[in-house]
Design a protein around this motif. Sequence first.
Motif, short mmCIF file in Angstrom:
data_model
loop_
_atom_site.label_atom_id
_atom_site.label_comp_id
_atom_site.label_asym_id
_atom_site.label_seq_id
_atom_site.Cartn_x
_atom_site.Cartn_y
_atom_site.Cartn_z
N ASN A 13 0.81 -1.21 0.00
CA ASN A 13 0.00 0.00 0.00
C ASN A 13 0.84 1.26 0.00
O ASN A 13 0.41 2.30 -0.52
CB ASN A 13 -0.93 0.00 1.21
N ASN A 14 2.06 1.18 0.55
CA ASN A 14 2.88 2.37 0.67
C ASN A 14 3.78 2.60 -0.54
O ASN A 14 3.78 3.69 -1.12
CB ASN A 14 3.73 2.29 1.94
N VAL A 15 4.56 1.61 -0.93
CA VAL A 15 5.54 1.81 -2.00
C VAL A 15 5.42 0.80 -3.14
O VAL A 15 5.98 1.01 -4.21
CB VAL A 15 6.99 1.80 -1.45
N GLY A 16 4.76 -0.33 -2.90
CA GLY A 16 4.60 -1.34 -3.93
C GLY A 16 5.78 -2.28 -4.09
O GLY A 16 5.77 -3.14 -4.97
N LEU A 17 6.79 -2.11 -3.25
CA LEU A 17 8.00 -2.94 -3.30
C LEU A 17 8.39 -3.36 -1.90
O LEU A 17 8.12 -2.66 -0.92
CB LEU A 17 9.17 -2.18 -3.93
N LEU A 18 9.08 -4.50 -1.81
CA LEU A 18 9.66 -4.94 -0.55
C LEU A 18 10.99 -5.60 -0.85
O LEU A 18 11.06 -6.57 -1.62
CB LEU A 18 8.73 -5.94 0.15
N ASN A 19 12.06 -5.10 -0.26
CA ASN A 19 13.40 -5.65 -0.48
C ASN A 19 13.65 -6.82 0.46
O ASN A 19 13.37 -6.75 1.66
CB ASN A 19 14.47 -4.58 -0.26
N VAL A 20 14.19 -7.89 -0.11
CA VAL A 20 14.49 -9.10 0.65
C VAL A 20 15.97 -9.42 0.49
O VAL A 20 16.51 -9.39 -0.63
CB VAL A 20 13.65 -10.29 0.16
N ASP A 21 16.63 -9.73 1.60
CA ASP A 21 18.03 -10.13 1.58
C ASP A 21 18.11 -11.63 1.36
O ASP A 21 17.78 -12.42 2.25
CB ASP A 21 18.70 -9.74 2.90
N CYS A 22 18.53 -12.03 0.16
CA CYS A 22 18.64 -13.46 -0.19
C CYS A 22 20.11 -13.84 -0.27
O CYS A 22 20.76 -13.62 -1.30
CB CYS A 22 17.95 -13.73 -1.52
N ASP A 23 20.63 -14.37 0.81
CA ASP A 23 22.03 -14.79 0.86
C ASP A 23 22.97 -13.66 0.48
O ASP A 23 23.95 -13.84 -0.24
CB ASP A 23 22.24 -15.99 -0.06
N GLY A 24 22.66 -12.45 0.97
CA GLY A 24 23.50 -11.29 0.71
C GLY A 24 23.12 -10.49 -0.52
O GLY A 24 23.63 -9.39 -0.73
N GLU A 25 22.20 -11.01 -1.34
CA GLU A 25 21.72 -10.30 -2.52
C GLU A 25 20.38 -9.64 -2.18
O GLU A 25 19.47 -10.31 -1.69
CB GLU A 25 21.54 -11.27 -3.68
N ILE A 26 20.26 -8.35 -2.42
CA ILE A 26 19.02 -7.65 -2.16
C ILE A 26 18.11 -7.78 -3.39
O ILE A 26 18.44 -7.32 -4.47
CB ILE A 26 19.25 -6.16 -1.83
N VAL A 27 16.97 -8.44 -3.20
CA VAL A 27 16.03 -8.69 -4.29
C VAL A 27 14.73 -7.96 -3.98
O VAL A 27 14.06 -8.28 -2.99
CB VAL A 27 15.75 -10.20 -4.46
N PRO A 28 14.34 -6.99 -4.80
CA PRO A 28 13.06 -6.31 -4.59
C PRO A 28 11.90 -7.15 -5.09
O PRO A 28 11.94 -7.67 -6.21
CB PRO A 28 13.20 -5.01 -5.39
N LEU A 29 10.87 -7.27 -4.26
CA LEU A 29 9.66 -7.98 -4.64
C LEU A 29 8.64 -6.99 -5.19
O LEU A 29 8.37 -5.96 -4.57
CB LEU A 29 9.03 -8.70 -3.44
N MET A 30 8.06 -7.31 -6.33
CA MET A 30 6.94 -6.55 -6.87
C MET A 30 5.67 -7.04 -6.19
O MET A 30 5.41 -8.25 -6.15
CB MET A 30 6.84 -6.75 -8.38
N LEU A 31 4.85 -6.11 -5.67
CA LEU A 31 3.77 -6.51 -4.77
C LEU A 31 2.36 -6.29 -5.31
O LEU A 31 1.43 -6.97 -4.85
CB LEU A 31 3.91 -5.75 -3.44
N ARG A 32 2.16 -5.35 -6.20
CA ARG A 32 0.80 -5.02 -6.65
C ARG A 32 0.42 -5.84 -7.87
O ARG A 32 1.27 -6.12 -8.73
CB ARG A 32 0.70 -3.53 -6.95
N LEU A 33 -0.86 -6.18 -7.97
CA LEU A 33 -1.30 -7.08 -9.03
C LEU A 33 -0.97 -6.56 -10.42
O LEU A 33 -0.38 -7.28 -11.23
CB LEU A 33 -2.81 -7.32 -8.91
N ASN A 34 -1.31 -5.32 -10.72
CA ASN A 34 -1.05 -4.81 -12.07
C ASN A 34 0.44 -4.72 -12.36
O ASN A 34 0.88 -4.99 -13.49
CB ASN A 34 -1.71 -3.44 -12.25
N ASP A 35 1.24 -4.36 -11.36
CA ASP A 35 2.69 -4.32 -11.56
C ASP A 35 3.26 -5.71 -11.80
O ASP A 35 4.14 -5.89 -12.65
CB ASP A 35 3.37 -3.67 -10.34
N VAL A 36 2.76 -6.70 -11.06
CA VAL A 36 3.22 -8.07 -11.23
C VAL A 36 2.86 -8.57 -12.63
O VAL A 36 3.68 -9.20 -13.32
CB VAL A 36 2.62 -8.98 -10.13
#
Length: 381
Positions: A13-36
């Motif tokens: 609802n705020n930014v549409g993205l969420l960054n996840v640390d995957c074994d030291g790699e920062i991977v942004p998740l796309m969160l909104r239906l239309n963006d996905v």
Amino acid sequence: MPAHSDPFADARNNVGLLNVDCDGEIVPLMLRLNDVRKTAKNWKTFSSDMAPMCVLHSEAHVRSVRQLPLEIDPPDHTDYRALVQPLFDRPKNDPAYQESIRVLIDEMVMTAVEQGEVEAVRGFALPLQSRALTRLLNMPEAEADVWMRWGVHVFRERDDGATDGYLVETYTGEQFRRAEQTPGEDFFSYLNQVEFRGRKLTFEEKQGFANITFAGGRDTIINTVSSIFAYLGDHPEALAFLREDESRITTACEEFVRYVSPLTAIARVCPHATKLLDQQDVPAGNRIALCWPSANRDETMFEHPDDVVLDRSPNPHVGFGFGPHNCLGAPHARLIIRSLLKALCDRVESIELLNAIPKYDTESSFTRQTGYESVHVKIRK
């Protein structure tokens, strides 16, 4: 069914993205239906050509082959997919196949009714997924006993105690060699014989198709089926509601897929530097990910997204993916779910939830429920 909470709501609802640390790699998740959906279709900017990194964490320790046609882009993806599309479309086009799945599930439900209680993860969903897969692949049903020993997930959570990360490749390699000696009508014989652009498939290509076939639709079906038992056991009015109108079985199937969304994310790699949602730069060679469960709870697209609405329509969920790489096994999964709901409506008076232990997917930025470790229900005629 204890509610599956939505850990992505605030970021969506705020930014549409969420960054996840995957074994030291920062991977942004796309969160909104239309963006996905837009991202899933844009394979030139967000490529699938990155084996074995299609999920958030590398699978290099459990497989050595590129999964086909998942981990490749058009136009090669289009031609690879066309080779196996007829096999995976049988659940839509073959009445005899459809009847075989309905009979299998009806028999399993009747057995559960006779027993009075069932554990729905390893006691029902795992055998169902394995036995149904033998029909899809034209393999002897006895092979299901082998596959069941692998557990809920072929790359982790295995029940057989094996430590060999390449167990699936070992098994499928043996099957391809067996099919060379004694060809038949099964999946392995088909891949041995089919041609890709005028040539036979290489052993690695065949292994790539087999790997995704055994890994891709396993825990996803198991988690969805066991979640259905948990929900029906926790909502005694639901079966009666489905019985009132058989068309609700179709809408309920889609709703359970949307609500459970058993696959958390699928990754893409950016061949060129890009910017996500005009706010986050992604360097060339870095990955992003499509977060299906977040897209399936998008409040701007789904009314009451945190509730199971059995007659929800329309339901533009992306539980089976979207774009060129949408799930090959979706017709098979839909047939299983619809047949299960129909058999439960026809054969079962009520289901009572006795105990359910949730299963979680935990990352640096979120924890979400993907299904259940176990679900015990009482079934009454």
